[in-house]
Design an enzyme around this catalytic site. Structure first.
Site, PDB file in Angstrom:
ATOM      1  N   ASP A 117       0.872  -1.167   0.000  1.00 34.05           N
ATOM      2  CA  ASP A 117       0.000   0.000   0.000  1.00 34.05           C
ATOM      3  C   ASP A 117       0.914   1.223   0.000  1.00 34.05           C
ATOM      4  O   ASP A 117       2.085   1.145   0.391  1.00 34.05           O
ATOM      5  CB  ASP A 117      -0.888  -0.031   1.252  1.00 34.05           C
ATOM      6  N   ASP A 125      -0.073   5.114   0.764  1.00 33.99           N
ATOM      7  CA  ASP A 125      -0.265   6.121   1.804  1.00 33.99           C
ATOM      8  C   ASP A 125      -0.362   5.444   3.167  1.00 33.99           C
ATOM      9  O   ASP A 125      -1.179   4.545   3.377  1.00 33.99           O
ATOM     10  CB  ASP A 125      -1.537   6.915   1.529  1.00 33.99           C
TER      11      ASP A 125
END
Length: 207
Positions: free
Chosen positions: A29, A31
């Site tokens: 991922d 952020d």
């Protein structure tokens, strides 16, 4: 604003080099894992801040034979909080900052849709991971997916990768709110540096 079809926006890195078929992936991922979360979403390049040690950790895991790939929900586009062009510019800037720190990813997949759009690639759906595996020849059963949200955990389960939840970004809050049983198969670690430590230890042990 016309959104792209219900499929992720793909960035490939032609300078990454060949990927050995059947390689494990380090599915990341963005952020909250690689860069710091922003309450109003990362919409401008000046808002990008790499989490200390994250880029170096990815480089360490790559040295173990894992292929780094970014998988990121970016529904701010569908929600009209940012334009498609802004999303592309921000991600290009993220990749440039990571590369300056020795972190090179093979590809990135960004889903610009909302959950109600029915996109099969928006996490918790495993579509982005499966597309990366098909296009790069990755073995998801040997792969690790690292996120800071329970949607990342579900995406890992859905594609057959080992779920890792880091406590940067939203991770601490989400892990605290989750039922303990829901995290029984999840490796919970402070940050990406701890992920690299664990994978290096496993490699030394032959696991």
């Amino acid at each position: 604003m016309t959104l792209p079809p219900l499929a992720p926006v793909r960035f490939t890195n032609s300078s990454f080099g060949p990927v050995r078929p059947g390689s494990p992936a380090l599915l990341l991922d963005r952020d909250g894992v690689l860069i710091k979360n922003v309450a109003t979403h990362v919409r401008q390049t000046h808002e990008v801040s790499v989490i200390p040690g994250a880029a170096e950790a990815v480089a360490r895991v790559r040295a173990l034979g894992y292929v780094p790939v970014v998988l990121s929900n970016q529904a701010m586009v569908a929600r009209k909080l940012a334009t498609h062009g802004q999303m592309l510019r921000v991600h290009e800037h993220v990749l440039a900052l990571l590369a300056e720190r020795g972190c090179h990813v093979a590809a990135s997949y960004l889903c610009p849709h909302r959950g109600r759009d029915g996109c099969p690639c928006r996490k918790p759906e495993p579509g982005m991971a499966r597309q990366a595996a098909a296009e790069l020849g990755l073995d998801l059963s040997r792969s690790v997916l690292v996120g800071d949200a329970l949607t990342d955990v579900e995406a890992a389960r859905g594609c057959g990768a080992r779920p890792h939840l880091v406590l940067t970004g939203r991770g601490r809050r989400q892990s605290a709110a989750a039922a303990p049983r829901s995290l029984e198969d999840v490796v919970v670690l402070p940050d990406l540096r701890a992920v690299a430590d664990r994978l290096e230890a496993a490699a030394r042990a032959g696991g």
